[in-house]
Design an enzyme around this catalytic site. Sequence first.
Site, PDB file in Angstrom:
ATOM      1  N   HIS A   1      49.708  30.022   5.055  1.00 38.02           N
ATOM      2  CA  HIS A   1      51.116  30.280   4.725  1.00 38.02           C
ATOM      3  C   HIS A   1      51.247  31.721   4.239  1.00 38.02           C
ATOM      4  O   HIS A   1      50.441  32.168   3.411  1.00 38.02           O
ATOM      5  CB  HIS A   1      51.606  29.298   3.659  1.00 38.02           C
TER       6      HIS A   1
ATOM      7  N   ILE B   1      56.631  20.465  11.088  1.00 45.16           N
ATOM      8  CA  ILE B   1      56.130  19.755   9.903  1.00 45.16           C
ATOM      9  C   ILE B   1      55.570  18.395  10.337  1.00 45.16           C
ATOM     10  O   ILE B   1      56.261  17.610  10.985  1.00 45.16           O
ATOM     11  CB  ILE B   1      57.235  19.616   8.833  1.00 45.16           C
ATOM     12  N   LEU B   2      54.316  18.146   9.982  1.00 47.25           N
ATOM     13  CA  LEU B   2      53.655  16.896  10.386  1.00 47.25           C
ATOM     14  C   LEU B   2      54.054  15.770   9.430  1.00 47.25           C
ATOM     15  O   LEU B   2      54.243  16.000   8.233  1.00 47.25           O
ATOM     16  CB  LEU B   2      52.144  17.101  10.393  1.00 47.25           C
TER      17      LEU B   2
ATOM     18  N   GLY C   1      49.853  33.787  17.906  1.00 47.51           N
ATOM     19  CA  GLY C   1      48.437  33.442  17.816  1.00 47.51           C
ATOM     20  C   GLY C   1      47.537  34.529  17.264  1.00 47.51           C
ATOM     21  O   GLY C   1      46.344  34.547  17.558  1.00 47.51           O
ATOM     22  N   THR C   2      48.093  35.417  16.406  1.00 49.38           N
ATOM     23  CA  THR C   2      47.196  36.439  15.842  1.00 49.38           C
ATOM     24  C   THR C   2      46.198  35.801  14.861  1.00 49.38           C
ATOM     25  O   THR C   2      45.077  36.282  14.729  1.00 49.38           O
ATOM     26  CB  THR C   2      47.971  37.578  15.148  1.00 49.38           C
TER      27      THR C   2
ATOM     28  N   ASP D   1      53.689  22.592   2.455  1.00 52.33           N
ATOM     29  CA  ASP D   1      53.024  23.662   1.691  1.00 52.33           C
ATOM     30  C   ASP D   1      52.592  23.207   0.299  1.00 52.33           C
ATOM     31  O   ASP D   1      52.404  24.026  -0.600  1.00 52.33           O
ATOM     32  CB  ASP D   1      53.922  24.917   1.572  1.00 52.33           C
TER      33      ASP D   1
ATOM     34  N   MET E   1      54.596  25.729  13.904  1.00 50.07           N
ATOM     35  CA  MET E   1      55.933  25.656  13.313  1.00 50.07           C
ATOM     36  C   MET E   1      56.562  24.269  13.429  1.00 50.07           C
ATOM     37  O   MET E   1      57.655  24.109  13.980  1.00 50.07           O
ATOM     38  CB  MET E   1      56.845  26.703  13.959  1.00 50.07           C
TER      39      MET E   1
HETATM   40  C1  GAR Z   1      51.832  33.765  10.348  1.00 51.97           C
HETATM   41  O1  GAR Z   1      52.337  34.761   9.509  1.00 51.97           O
HETATM   42  C2  GAR Z   1      51.641  32.467   9.580  1.00 51.97           C
HETATM   43  O2  GAR Z   1      51.186  32.661   8.290  1.00 51.97           O
HETATM   44  C3  GAR Z   1      53.046  31.935   9.592  1.00 51.97           C
HETATM   45  O3  GAR Z   1      53.535  32.232  10.876  1.00 51.97           O
HETATM   46  C4  GAR Z   1      52.875  33.381  11.396  1.00 51.97           C
HETATM   47  C5  GAR Z   1      52.247  33.020  12.719  1.00 51.97           C
HETATM   48  O4  GAR Z   1      51.711  34.152  13.363  1.00 51.97           O
HETATM   49  N1  GAR Z   1      53.075  30.546   9.293  1.00 51.97           N
HETATM   50  C6  GAR Z   1      54.052  29.958   8.609  1.00 51.97           C
HETATM   51  O5  GAR Z   1      55.042  30.543   8.240  1.00 51.97           O
HETATM   52  C7  GAR Z   1      53.853  28.470   8.373  1.00 51.97           C
HETATM   53  N2  GAR Z   1      54.775  27.995   7.368  1.00 51.97           N
HETATM   54  P1  GAR Z   1      50.606  34.041  14.474  1.00 51.97           P
HETATM   55  O6  GAR Z   1      51.101  33.055  15.537  1.00 51.97           O
HETATM   56  O7  GAR Z   1      50.504  35.429  15.028  1.00 51.97           O
HETATM   57  O8  GAR Z   1      49.337  33.577  13.828  1.00 51.97           O
END
Ligand code: GAR
Length: 205
Positions: free
Chosen positions: A114, A97-98, A16-17, A155, A95
């Site tokens: 992404h 896919i809808l 969740g950053t 994507d 994570m």
């Molecule tokens: C992030 O780097 C985001 O861009 C990626 O997962 C990470 C989640 O980090 N998303 C994907 O790869 C989607 N295809 P977070 O939970 O710390 O935001």
Amino acid sequence: MEKKQIKIAVFVSGGGTNLQALIDAEKRGEIKSGKLSLVISNNPSADALTRASENGIKTLVISKKTEGSKEAMEEAMVRTLTENGIDLIVLAGFMCILSADFTRRYDKRILNIHPSLIPSFCGEGFYGLHVHEAALQKGVKVTGATVHYVNEVPDGGEIILQKAVNVEEGDTPEILQKRVMEQAEWIILPAAAELVSKKILEGKA
Ligand code: GAR
């Protein structure tokens, strides 16, 4: 009375950053056309849920596991989004896919972040650290992040914002992931959330 803010739901699965970046941007007044109103996680142990609760945002866990199937999960999501009057969905490290049914229902109302410059290193199987592993494997010198609308092609929706980040000598997937987050994702996701919220608010999207 005219609406002053639209309502945003954020879908998460992990750390969740990116959600934190949205929360911080809202606090700084950089997201003002939308209000972070709901966080939905498909993972009950996602740290993102703690970040949301600590900031007074309503949280819910909705997953294939809790609902029994992907269809039932999406039905529960639609019900919840409707009940909460949500106008815009932001996928922030979600994570899953809808389905096309879901994405068509929310045409131009779902954003995704992404961690690459689409159309490189994207589509099914490219998520999280795998994206950066693939970029390093290929030997690209520049990578970055993309915010795009979500449609039925993983994507594949229209690109809203992108930001490039240099790959450095000796990068590991983890180091590169951190740089892409700091220099691109945490900047363009809040910016895109405000951009699209403003358009919706003004009836221009
Ligand atoms: C992030 O780097 C985001 O861009 C990626 O997962 C990470 C989640 O980090 N998303 C994907 O790869 C989607 N295809 P977070 O939970 O710390 O935001």
